[in-house]
Enzyme design. Structure first.
Site, PDB file in Angstrom:
ATOM      1  N   HIS A  65     -15.712 -54.967   7.748  1.00  0.00           N
ATOM      2  CA  HIS A  65     -16.812 -54.018   8.279  1.00  0.00           C
ATOM      3  C   HIS A  65     -16.725 -53.982   9.786  1.00  0.00           C
ATOM      4  O   HIS A  65     -16.156 -55.034  10.341  1.00  0.00           O
ATOM      5  CB  HIS A  65     -18.202 -54.657   8.144  1.00  0.00           C
ATOM      6  CG  HIS A  65     -18.571 -54.761   6.825  1.00  0.00           C
ATOM      7  ND1 HIS A  65     -18.801 -56.144   6.208  1.00  0.00           N
ATOM      8  CD2 HIS A  65     -19.185 -53.732   5.965  1.00  0.00           C
ATOM      9  CE1 HIS A  65     -19.220 -56.083   5.186  1.00  0.00           C
ATOM     10  NE2 HIS A  65     -19.511 -54.606   4.590  1.00  0.00           N
ATOM     11  N   ASP A  68     -18.525 -56.654  11.778  1.00  0.00           N
ATOM     12  CA  ASP A  68     -17.767 -57.911  11.493  1.00  0.00           C
ATOM     13  C   ASP A  68     -16.968 -58.013  12.844  1.00  0.00           C
ATOM     14  O   ASP A  68     -16.749 -59.407  13.388  1.00  0.00           O
ATOM     15  CB  ASP A  68     -16.815 -58.248  10.334  1.00  0.00           C
ATOM     16  CG  ASP A  68     -17.463 -57.902   8.976  1.00  0.00           C
ATOM     17  OD1 ASP A  68     -18.674 -57.937   8.874  1.00  0.00           O
ATOM     18  OD2 ASP A  68     -16.993 -57.568   8.255  1.00  0.00           O
ATOM     19  N   GLU A 192     -18.551 -47.544  -3.621  1.00  0.00           N
ATOM     20  CA  GLU A 192     -19.019 -48.680  -4.432  1.00  0.00           C
ATOM     21  C   GLU A 192     -20.344 -48.592  -5.023  1.00  0.00           C
ATOM     22  O   GLU A 192     -21.177 -48.634  -4.374  1.00  0.00           O
ATOM     23  CB  GLU A 192     -18.702 -50.065  -3.525  1.00  0.00           C
ATOM     24  CG  GLU A 192     -19.147 -51.343  -4.104  1.00  0.00           C
ATOM     25  CD  GLU A 192     -18.866 -52.790  -3.016  1.00  0.00           C
ATOM     26  OE1 GLU A 192     -17.819 -52.331  -2.323  1.00  0.00           O
ATOM     27  OE2 GLU A 192     -19.713 -53.507  -3.087  1.00  0.00           O
ATOM     28  N   GLU A 230     -17.640 -53.636  -8.528  1.00  0.00           N
ATOM     29  CA  GLU A 230     -17.911 -54.965  -8.038  1.00  0.00           C
ATOM     30  C   GLU A 230     -18.464 -55.603  -9.267  1.00  0.00           C
ATOM     31  O   GLU A 230     -19.610 -55.177  -9.752  1.00  0.00           O
ATOM     32  CB  GLU A 230     -18.723 -55.056  -6.861  1.00  0.00           C
ATOM     33  CG  GLU A 230     -18.924 -56.646  -6.339  1.00  0.00           C
ATOM     34  CD  GLU A 230     -19.548 -56.902  -4.927  1.00  0.00           C
ATOM     35  OE1 GLU A 230     -18.975 -56.234  -4.133  1.00  0.00           O
ATOM     36  OE2 GLU A 230     -20.410 -57.679  -5.034  1.00  0.00           O
ATOM     37  N   HIS A 233     -22.421 -56.565  -9.077  1.00  0.00           N
ATOM     38  CA  HIS A 233     -23.209 -55.164  -9.232  1.00  0.00           C
ATOM     39  C   HIS A 233     -23.441 -54.758 -10.355  1.00  0.00           C
ATOM     40  O   HIS A 233     -24.461 -54.251 -10.875  1.00  0.00           O
ATOM     41  CB  HIS A 233     -22.728 -54.238  -8.332  1.00  0.00           C
ATOM     42  CG  HIS A 233     -22.456 -54.787  -6.739  1.00  0.00           C
ATOM     43  ND1 HIS A 233     -21.842 -53.766  -6.033  1.00  0.00           N
ATOM     44  CD2 HIS A 233     -22.735 -55.693  -6.155  1.00  0.00           C
ATOM     45  CE1 HIS A 233     -22.045 -54.466  -4.692  1.00  0.00           C
ATOM     46  NE2 HIS A 233     -22.547 -55.546  -4.700  1.00  0.00           N
ATOM     47  N   ASP A 268     -28.432 -60.571  -5.847  1.00  0.00           N
ATOM     48  CA  ASP A 268     -27.227 -60.319  -5.837  1.00  0.00           C
ATOM     49  C   ASP A 268     -26.581 -61.571  -5.182  1.00  0.00           C
ATOM     50  O   ASP A 268     -26.863 -62.287  -4.237  1.00  0.00           O
ATOM     51  CB  ASP A 268     -27.046 -59.642  -4.536  1.00  0.00           C
ATOM     52  CG  ASP A 268     -25.514 -59.057  -4.439  1.00  0.00           C
ATOM     53  OD1 ASP A 268     -24.735 -59.488  -5.344  1.00  0.00           O
ATOM     54  OD2 ASP A 268     -25.006 -58.354  -3.551  1.00  0.00           O
ATOM     55  N   ASP A 270     -23.355 -63.107  -5.827  1.00  0.00           N
ATOM     56  CA  ASP A 270     -21.898 -62.958  -5.145  1.00  0.00           C
ATOM     57  C   ASP A 270     -21.307 -64.464  -5.068  1.00  0.00           C
ATOM     58  O   ASP A 270     -20.790 -64.936  -4.269  1.00  0.00           O
ATOM     59  CB  ASP A 270     -22.053 -62.874  -3.527  1.00  0.00           C
ATOM     60  CG  ASP A 270     -21.970 -61.341  -3.469  1.00  0.00           C
ATOM     61  OD1 ASP A 270     -21.672 -60.497  -4.090  1.00  0.00           O
ATOM     62  OD2 ASP A 270     -22.545 -61.082  -2.117  1.00  0.00           O
ATOM     63  N   ASP A 300     -15.106 -60.170  -2.972  1.00  0.00           N
ATOM     64  CA  ASP A 300     -16.161 -60.124  -2.402  1.00  0.00           C
ATOM     65  C   ASP A 300     -17.366 -61.096  -2.735  1.00  0.00           C
ATOM     66  O   ASP A 300     -18.381 -60.630  -3.471  1.00  0.00           O
ATOM     67  CB  ASP A 300     -16.732 -58.775  -2.367  1.00  0.00           C
ATOM     68  CG  ASP A 300     -17.911 -58.440  -1.419  1.00  0.00           C
ATOM     69  OD1 ASP A 300     -18.295 -59.147  -0.604  1.00  0.00           O
ATOM     70  OD2 ASP A 300     -18.490 -57.016  -1.401  1.00  0.00           O
TER      71      ASP A 300
HETATM   72  C1  NOJ Z   1     -21.564 -55.511   1.753  1.00  0.00           C
HETATM   73  C2  NOJ Z   1     -21.955 -55.471   0.347  1.00  0.00           C
HETATM   74  O1  NOJ Z   1     -22.580 -56.708  -0.234  1.00  0.00           O
HETATM   75  C3  NOJ Z   1     -20.514 -55.516  -0.483  1.00  0.00           C
HETATM   76  O2  NOJ Z   1     -20.583 -55.489  -1.898  1.00  0.00           O
HETATM   77  C4  NOJ Z   1     -19.708 -54.242  -0.082  1.00  0.00           C
HETATM   78  O3  NOJ Z   1     -18.440 -54.370  -0.772  1.00  0.00           O
HETATM   79  C5  NOJ Z   1     -19.367 -54.654   1.488  1.00  0.00           C
HETATM   80  N1  NOJ Z   1     -20.794 -54.473   1.861  1.00  0.00           N
HETATM   81  C6  NOJ Z   1     -18.840 -53.149   2.013  1.00  0.00           C
HETATM   82  O4  NOJ Z   1     -19.552 -52.355   2.464  1.00  0.00           O
HETATM   83 MG    MG Z   2     -18.532 -55.262  -2.561  1.00  0.00          MG
END
Ligand code: NOJ
Ligand code: MG
Length: 399
Positions: A65, A68, A192, A230, A233, A268, A270, A300
């Site tokens: 990002h 980041d 996404e 994802e 998700h 979520d 992850d 992710d």
């Molecule tokens: C954070 C999200 O949790 C993730 O799923 C996504 O891929 C990234 N940001 C990219 O924007």
């Molecule tokens: Mg993601």
């Protein structure tokens, strides 16, 4: 540290393969374990340390990002400096930039959406921010650019119609894809899907809604846009991961994917890929591999909050290990004569009796004689098939 098997023999992992493109989000490694109830538990990790660690563990690429890497108010000089540092680390490690993305969810300015905000200034700011990140991503050679609209949604639908929200969302994506095309950047773009969190409800919650969204774009733009599902998700929506990724792949729109783990219908989580439901992970990898998916496979996920910075690397390793283990199992499934025989019995690959439409073909099909009662008696040994698959997964071979 490799996990030692109980008999002390060297573990034999399925080998890496030339065409595999495994990537990790830098934000996942730099994540310090803070959550809505607790403070961070790990030391900060630099982007370069994250990249070096990924390269050492057989990863092909990283994802980032903008925020980041640089703060939201960074100017072109500051961004340029960070890009140069990353480019140097890429040269040194051989790691590639898989995808870039712009953070349109952390800063309070995006509290009611970015591209879908009611405030035209916020919408313009979001587009300007995204263009700057697209430029940086292009400089780093990113193959894809992700849009995840975490704040593009609502809790109070009377405040904002989804009809306006989705129209604004499309206008923004179309504008940015046109920017990519005009600048002759070669990256693809993916949207996404996610059903909720951080918004009560997020627009474009599933693969199907993103595919339908793309279909409403002008063809020249829509061709550049795909979907990156994802795992977590999908499970949050209570849906079937194999079906969700499969529909994107069948539509020719699975440009890249995000893998992780998640218990259904929860916040979520992850989790690591393969840590929650190995059978589902195996079936997903089997579907991807048997359909020749050769795009970016990005993880992710987040390390368990109890882990320290050494544990982050155990976490990084287990994601790639699980994918390779599932790929190996998928091949065992395809090579297993019991599976082949059962699929044959089921008629899984029977050719169609219906040809391309023509008036004559329609008449011919209409005139065919069918015996529904006889057709219904075909034996479908799904219990046995699923059990053989389960035993292959568990590594047993009972008579
Ligand atoms: C954070 C999200 O949790 C993730 O799923 C996504 O891929 C990234 N940001 C990219 O924007
Ligand atoms: Mg993601």
């Amino acid at each position: 540290m490799p996990i030692e098997p109980p008999d002390g023999k060297e573990p034999t992992m399925p080998a890496s393969e030339e065409n595999e493109k495994f990537a990790f989000g830098l934000w996942c490694l730099m994540n310090r374990g803070g959550d809505p109830f607790g403070e961070p538990v790990r030391e900060a990790m630099s982007q370069v340390a994250a990249m070096e660690g990924l390269a050492r563990r057989g990863y092909w690429g990283y994802e980032f990002h903008d925020n980041d890497l640089w703060p939201i108010n960074a100017g072109p000089r500051e961004i340029g400096k960070v890009v140069a540092t990353l480019a140097k680390a890429m040269d040194r490690t051989g790691l590639r930039c898989a995808s870039g993305t712009t953070n349109l969810f952390t800063h309070p300015v995006f509290k009611d959406g970015a591209f879908t905000s009611h405030d035209p200034k916020v919408r313009a700011l979001a587009i300007a921010k995204a263009m700057r990140t697209i430029d940086a991503a292009a400089e780093l050679g990113a193959e894809n650019f992700i849009f995840w609209g975490g704040r593009e949604g609502a809790e109070v639908d009377i405040a904002k119609s989804p009809v306006d929200g989705i129209r604004r969302y499309r206008d923004a994506i179309c504008f940015l894809v046109q920017y990519i095309l005009d600048n002759k950047y070669s990256m693809t773009v993916t949207v996404e899907p996610k059903p909720n969190e951080p918004r009560g409800d997020i627009y474009l919650p599933t693969v199907g809604s993103v595919l339908a969204f793309i279909a409403t774009m002008p063809a020249k733009i829509g061709r550049r846009v795909g979907v990156n599902p994802e795992f977590a998700h999908v499970k949050m929506a209570g849906l079937n991961v194999v079906h969700e990724y499969g529909q994107a792949l069948e539509a020719g729109k699975l440009f890249e994917l995000h893998l992780n783990g998640q218990n259904p219908l929860r916040y979520d989580q992850d989790l690591s890929f393969g840590s929650d439901n190995p059978k589902e992970g195996l079936l997903l990898v089997h579907m991807l591999e048997s359909n020749g998916f050769d795009g970016i496979i990005a993880f992710d996920a987040h390390p368990y909050r109890v882990e320290d910075n050494d544990g982050v690397w155990d976490f990084v390793e287990r994601n790639i290990r699980n994918y390779r283990l599932f790929r190996d199992k998928a091949r065992q499934i395809d090579a297993d004569p019991r599976i082949a025989e059962l699929l044959d019995q089921i008629g899984a690959a029977s050719p169609s009796l219906v040809g391309r439409y023509s008036a004559a073909e329609a008449a011919r099909i209409k005139a065919m004689k069918f015996d529904p009662d006889a057709l219904a008696t075909r034996r479908l040994p799904y219990e046995r098939l699923d059990q053989v698959l389960t035993e292959i997964l568990l590594g047993v071979n009972f008579k």
